[in-house]
Structures are given as C-alpha cells and as structure tokens.
Design a protein around this motif. Structure first.
Motif, PDB file in Angstrom:
ATOM      1  N   THR A 165      12.797 -13.272  -5.119  1.00 57.92           N
ATOM      2  CA  THR A 165      14.080 -13.988  -5.201  1.00 57.92           C
ATOM      3  C   THR A 165      13.957 -15.373  -4.550  1.00 57.92           C
ATOM      4  O   THR A 165      13.007 -15.659  -3.839  1.00 57.92           O
ATOM      5  N   ARG A 166      14.935 -16.205  -4.824  1.00 61.18           N
ATOM      6  CA  ARG A 166      14.961 -17.523  -4.188  1.00 61.18           C
ATOM      7  C   ARG A 166      16.406 -17.900  -3.942  1.00 61.18           C
ATOM      8  O   ARG A 166      17.323 -17.272  -4.480  1.00 61.18           O
ATOM      9  N   TYR A 167      16.596 -18.965  -3.177  1.00 59.01           N
ATOM     10  CA  TYR A 167      17.950 -19.421  -2.857  1.00 59.01           C
ATOM     11  C   TYR A 167      18.681 -19.925  -4.107  1.00 59.01           C
ATOM     12  O   TYR A 167      18.119 -20.636  -4.936  1.00 59.01           O
ATOM     13  N   ALA A 168      19.946 -19.563  -4.236  1.00 58.37           N
ATOM     14  CA  ALA A 168      20.806 -20.135  -5.284  1.00 58.37           C
ATOM     15  C   ALA A 168      22.227 -20.218  -4.725  1.00 58.37           C
ATOM     16  O   ALA A 168      22.712 -19.272  -4.102  1.00 58.37           O
ATOM     17  N   PRO A 169      22.905 -21.339  -4.908  1.00 60.30           N
ATOM     18  CA  PRO A 169      24.290 -21.463  -4.447  1.00 60.30           C
ATOM     19  C   PRO A 169      25.216 -20.634  -5.336  1.00 60.30           C
ATOM     20  O   PRO A 169      24.861 -20.295  -6.464  1.00 60.30           O
ATOM     21  N   ALA A 170      26.403 -20.315  -4.820  1.00 61.12           N
ATOM     22  CA  ALA A 170      27.360 -19.532  -5.608  1.00 61.12           C
ATOM     23  C   ALA A 170      27.900 -20.376  -6.766  1.00 61.12           C
ATOM     24  O   ALA A 170      28.176 -21.569  -6.606  1.00 61.12           O
ATOM     25  N   LEU A 171      28.051 -19.728  -7.932  1.00 60.33           N
ATOM     26  CA  LEU A 171      28.589 -20.396  -9.119  1.00 60.33           C
ATOM     27  C   LEU A 171      29.929 -21.075  -8.824  1.00 60.33           C
ATOM     28  O   LEU A 171      30.141 -22.240  -9.172  1.00 60.33           O
ATOM     29  N   VAL A 172      30.836 -20.336  -8.182  1.00 49.92           N
ATOM     30  CA  VAL A 172      32.182 -20.884  -7.946  1.00 49.92           C
ATOM     31  C   VAL A 172      32.118 -22.132  -7.054  1.00 49.92           C
ATOM     32  O   VAL A 172      32.840 -23.093  -7.275  1.00 49.92           O
ATOM     33  N   ASP A 173      31.228 -22.114  -6.060  1.00 50.24           N
ATOM     34  CA  ASP A 173      31.082 -23.289  -5.194  1.00 50.24           C
ATOM     35  C   ASP A 173      30.486 -24.463  -5.978  1.00 50.24           C
ATOM     36  O   ASP A 173      30.866 -25.615  -5.787  1.00 50.24           O
ATOM     37  N   SER A 174      29.538 -24.156  -6.845  1.00 50.60           N
ATOM     38  CA  SER A 174      28.849 -25.226  -7.577  1.00 50.60           C
ATOM     39  C   SER A 174      29.807 -25.958  -8.513  1.00 50.60           C
ATOM     40  O   SER A 174      29.671 -27.170  -8.713  1.00 50.60           O
ATOM     41  N   ILE A 175      30.771 -25.236  -9.085  1.00 46.39           N
ATOM     42  CA  ILE A 175      31.758 -25.897  -9.950  1.00 46.39           C
ATOM     43  C   ILE A 175      32.517 -26.950  -9.140  1.00 46.39           C
ATOM     44  O   ILE A 175      32.726 -28.080  -9.591  1.00 46.39           O
ATOM     45  N   GLY A 176      32.878 -26.596  -7.908  1.00 49.93           N
ATOM     46  CA  GLY A 176      33.549 -27.548  -7.024  1.00 49.93           C
ATOM     47  C   GLY A 176      32.654 -28.713  -6.642  1.00 49.93           C
ATOM     48  O   GLY A 176      33.109 -29.859  -6.577  1.00 49.93           O
ATOM     49  N   ILE A 177      31.395 -28.423  -6.404  1.00 47.52           N
ATOM     50  CA  ILE A 177      30.450 -29.476  -6.010  1.00 47.52           C
ATOM     51  C   ILE A 177      30.270 -30.480  -7.156  1.00 47.52           C
ATOM     52  O   ILE A 177      30.275 -31.690  -6.943  1.00 47.52           O
ATOM     53  N   VAL A 178      30.127 -29.957  -8.376  1.00 49.90           N
ATOM     54  CA  VAL A 178      29.962 -30.853  -9.528  1.00 49.90           C
ATOM     55  C   VAL A 178      31.210 -31.731  -9.694  1.00 49.90           C
ATOM     56  O   VAL A 178      31.105 -32.942  -9.930  1.00 49.90           O
ATOM     57  N   ALA A 179      32.384 -31.131  -9.533  1.00 52.79           N
ATOM     58  CA  ALA A 179      33.630 -31.903  -9.639  1.00 52.79           C
ATOM     59  C   ALA A 179      33.679 -32.984  -8.561  1.00 52.79           C
ATOM     60  O   ALA A 179      34.042 -34.135  -8.820  1.00 52.79           O
ATOM     61  N   GLY A 180      33.276 -32.615  -7.348  1.00 54.01           N
ATOM     62  CA  GLY A 180      33.269 -33.568  -6.247  1.00 54.01           C
ATOM     63  C   GLY A 180      32.308 -34.719  -6.476  1.00 54.01           C
ATOM     64  O   GLY A 180      32.479 -35.815  -5.926  1.00 54.01           O
ATOM     65  N   ALA A 181      31.291 -34.482  -7.285  1.00 58.04           N
ATOM     66  CA  ALA A 181      30.314 -35.528  -7.606  1.00 58.04           C
ATOM     67  C   ALA A 181      30.710 -36.261  -8.889  1.00 58.04           C
ATOM     68  O   ALA A 181      29.930 -37.056  -9.428  1.00 58.04           O
ATOM     69  N   GLY A 182      31.908 -35.972  -9.405  1.00 58.48           N
ATOM     70  CA  GLY A 182      32.412 -36.713 -10.562  1.00 58.48           C
ATOM     71  C   GLY A 182      31.878 -36.256 -11.907  1.00 58.48           C
ATOM     72  O   GLY A 182      32.023 -36.955 -12.907  1.00 58.48           O
ATOM     73  N   GLY A 183      31.264 -35.061 -11.956  1.00 59.11           N
ATOM     74  CA  GLY A 183      30.700 -34.577 -13.211  1.00 59.11           C
ATOM     75  C   GLY A 183      31.565 -33.524 -13.883  1.00 59.11           C
ATOM     76  O   GLY A 183      32.588 -33.104 -13.343  1.00 59.11           O
ATOM     77  N   ALA A 184      31.157 -33.114 -15.074  1.00 60.93           N
ATOM     78  CA  ALA A 184      31.842 -32.049 -15.810  1.00 60.93           C
ATOM     79  C   ALA A 184      30.878 -30.877 -15.920  1.00 60.93           C
ATOM     80  O   ALA A 184      29.711 -31.046 -16.275  1.00 60.93           O
ATOM     81  N   SER A 185      31.363 -29.652 -15.609  1.00 61.92           N
ATOM     82  CA  SER A 185      30.460 -28.500 -15.625  1.00 61.92           C
ATOM     83  C   SER A 185      30.720 -27.571 -16.802  1.00 61.92           C
ATOM     84  O   SER A 185      31.857 -27.351 -17.211  1.00 61.92           O
ATOM     85  N   VAL A 186      29.629 -27.040 -17.336  1.00 62.12           N
ATOM     86  CA  VAL A 186      29.660 -26.128 -18.482  1.00 62.12           C
ATOM     87  C   VAL A 186      28.741 -24.955 -18.158  1.00 62.12           C
ATOM     88  O   VAL A 186      27.596 -25.168 -17.761  1.00 62.12           O
ATOM     89  N   VAL A 187      29.222 -23.728 -18.311  1.00 66.05           N
ATOM     90  CA  VAL A 187      28.342 -22.575 -18.064  1.00 66.05           C
ATOM     91  C   VAL A 187      27.335 -22.478 -19.213  1.00 66.05           C
ATOM     92  O   VAL A 187      27.712 -22.403 -20.386  1.00 66.05           O
ATOM     93  N   ALA A 188      26.042 -22.497 -18.860  1.00 61.79           N
ATOM     94  CA  ALA A 188      24.973 -22.417 -19.857  1.00 61.79           C
ATOM     95  C   ALA A 188      24.772 -20.968 -20.297  1.00 61.79           C
ATOM     96  O   ALA A 188      24.843 -20.055 -19.472  1.00 61.79           O
TER      97      ALA A 188
END
Ligand code: AMP
Ligand code: FE
Ligand code: FE
Ligand code: ZN
Length: 298
Positions: A165-188
């Motif tokens: 296994t390796r480190y991965a941030p939580a999906l729900v947190d990442s959506i917020g992080i992408v928004a905070g960075a001014g991007g648009a997120s799409v689940v692949a």
C-alpha cells in the motif's frame, strides 16, 4: 469537434513524452486534449509548448490518486493552480509515498522468486512518478510475465504477492483541495476496476454537494449498462459528463487509443465554466486552456 480529456505521458506511466503525446493527438484527429499524468503537473510545460506549436487545444490536468473507504479512487483535476500550497503538498505526499513504496514491492517480489531489482524499476520510471506499471514493465522485460495486464492480474493487485500500500489522501478532502486551487474535479472511471458498489448514488450526491464537477462516464472500463446508469446519476445531480481514452501510449491495450472515448462539446463547455467559477471563487491564478477555450471557430 473531438475532445479527449484523460491521457498520460511518460512523466507518469504512459510511454510517450508530452511532445509525442500532443503530436499523436493531432494524428488521431483530436481538437482538444487534456494531459492528466498521475499526481504531478511536471508534464505541463513541455505539453504546452508542443500544443502551441501544432495548434491543438490543450487542457492541463492531474489525475490524483485518492482513496475512499480504503479503496483507490482516481480524481481528475482540471486547470488547478499546482502551486496552491494545499494541492502542492498533497501531490508531494503522494509522490513521496509512491517513491517509498518501490523498495517494498521489489523486496516482496524477490521474496516470491522474482529477479527484479530496484535499479531496474527506477530506470523504467526515469525522473517521473513511479507506479506499479513500471514494476510490471520490468517483470515483462525479465520474461516473468507476458504483459502489464498479467503482472497486475497475478502479482500487483491488492492481496497479491507484490502488492504494497501507499499513502493516498481522502477523496472527499481532495475535492475540496482541487476547488481551493481553482480547478474542476471529475471522478475518473468510477465504476472501472472497483465495480459499482463503492461509489453509489448517495455517495455521488455527497461528492456533488462537496463541489465535484463531473463524472467520467465514457471510459473503456465501463460497460454500456454502467455508462447508462452513470449518465443518469450525472443528470440527476447536474454533474458534467466526460468521456476519455485514458491513453497510456503502449502501456495499455487497444481500447485506450487516443480518442477511443470522447467528451461532447457542450459538456466540455460546462466543465470549463465550472473551472472558471472555481478559479474566481478561489482567487488563484489558474492556467488557461492552450489554444483558447473553444478552438476551431466553435
Ligand atoms: P499505482 O498508481 O502505482 O498504484 O498503479 C496504478 C496504475 O496502474 C493505474 O493508474 C493504471 O494506469 C495502471 N493499472 C492498473 N491496473 C492495471 C492493469 N490491470 N493493467 C494495466 N495497467 C493497470
Ligand atoms: Fe496509469
Ligand atoms: Fe486512473
Ligand atoms: Zn488515467
């Protein structure tokens, strides 16, 4: 207008340089291409220069390796500011986790009888982000498996001898992080290898409320039935529907050729609108679409 919003270069686990990828996209008749390497924006500068040279539309993105309830979920982030501190730190932690995982995978595989070495894996990933596909490529080179698919099927997936296994941030947190960075997120490829249980209707509703912009519906790993159901969920939640090849050069089989799946122009416009809104709200300086938002006189 042909739009492919999910591709990889050898900066992650594709097999083409960003320049080769952009040129191949022109050759495949695409009007707009997104470059979305795993967990890094390192490919952007070269891809941008190549896109200007050949005159194709280019959307800069990153495919972030997140997790949800312990399982891997990929989140496409379009046009974020990669220097925004929370996003930059999150990506750095993921890349570090990938780098740190490689020795463990090599040790586990050697324990299992493989002749693989860490040097060979590092040679495969080069200066880019190390991933299981690079480990798979070394196993192929050694003649221990026939191709990447067999490496994943027998050795590299969760529960198998070479999996670490390796480190991965939580999906729900990442959506917020992408928004905070001014991007648009799409689940692949949400219902690709994970099946359709992990991300159900209720989960998508929650993700949409947290700022998710879209769902990658048309993807080689989705059956026609799954696509229909995902399209319905996207419609109900007012999410953008994207379609993409998830091209990895020669690293994935034929169904993943450039333009194998594409995004409708009106959905692409909606995605760009979501990204502009996010950019305004965050106050970040985010990248522009190379070649203009709507190229070729749309
Ligand atoms: P990693 O990010 O190192 O955990 O490896 C995951 C990556 O491996 C995915 O992004 C895919 O590109 C690739 N991958 C996963 N499963 C397979 C498979 N069965 N065959 C080929 N490539 C795969
Ligand atoms: Fe990949
Ligand atoms: Fe993916
Ligand atoms: Zn991908």
């Amino acid at each position: 207008m042909r739009i492919d919003l999910h591709t990889h270069s050898l900066v992650s686990d594709g097999t083409q340089t960003p320049t080769e990828l952009v040129r191949a996209a022109v050759g495949a008749g695409l009007d707009v291409l997104a470059i979305t390497d795993h967990d890094t924006a390192e490919s952007w500068t070269e891809a941008e220069a190549a896109a200007r040279e050949v005159g194709i539309g280019l959307v800069l993105g990153v495919e972030i390796s997140t997790k949800h309830r312990g399982q891997s979920v990929h989140l496409l982030a379009y046009l974020p500011d990669p220097t925004e501190p929370a996003l930059a730190e999150s990506l750095a932690l993921i890349v570090e986790g990938r780098t740190d995982r490689a020795p463990g995978m090599v040790a586990a595989l050697r324990e299992h009888g493989s002749a693989i070495t860490l040097e060979a894996v590092r040679r495969k990933s080069g200066s880019g982000v190390t991933g299981r596909p690079h480990v798979a490529d070394v196993l192929v080179e050694l003649g221990e498996v026939r191709n990447r698919d067999e490496a994943f099927a027998r050795l590299l997936s969760p529960g198998m001898p070479g999996y670490v296994t390796r480190y991965a941030p939580a999906l729900v947190d990442s959506i917020g992080i992408v928004a905070g960075a001014g991007g648009a997120s799409v689940v692949a490829h949400p219902w690709g290898r994970n099946g359709s249980d992990l991300l159900d209707d209720a989960t998508f509703a929650d993700l949409a409320a947290r700022g998710l912009a879209g769902i990658e519906v048309d993807h080689a790993d989705h059956s026609p039935e799954k696509r229909d159901r995902l399209r319905g969920i996207a419609r109900d939640l007012d999410l953008v529907v994207t379609g993409s090849s998830d091209h990895h050069g020669l690293g994935k089989s034929l169904d993943f050729f450039l333009g194998a799946n594409t995004t409708a122009p009106e959905e692409y416009e909606r995605l760009l609108a979501r990204s502009s809104l996010s950019s305004e709200r965050s106050g970040r300086r985010t990248p522009e679409v190379v070649g203009g938002a709507l190229p070729f006189g749309h």
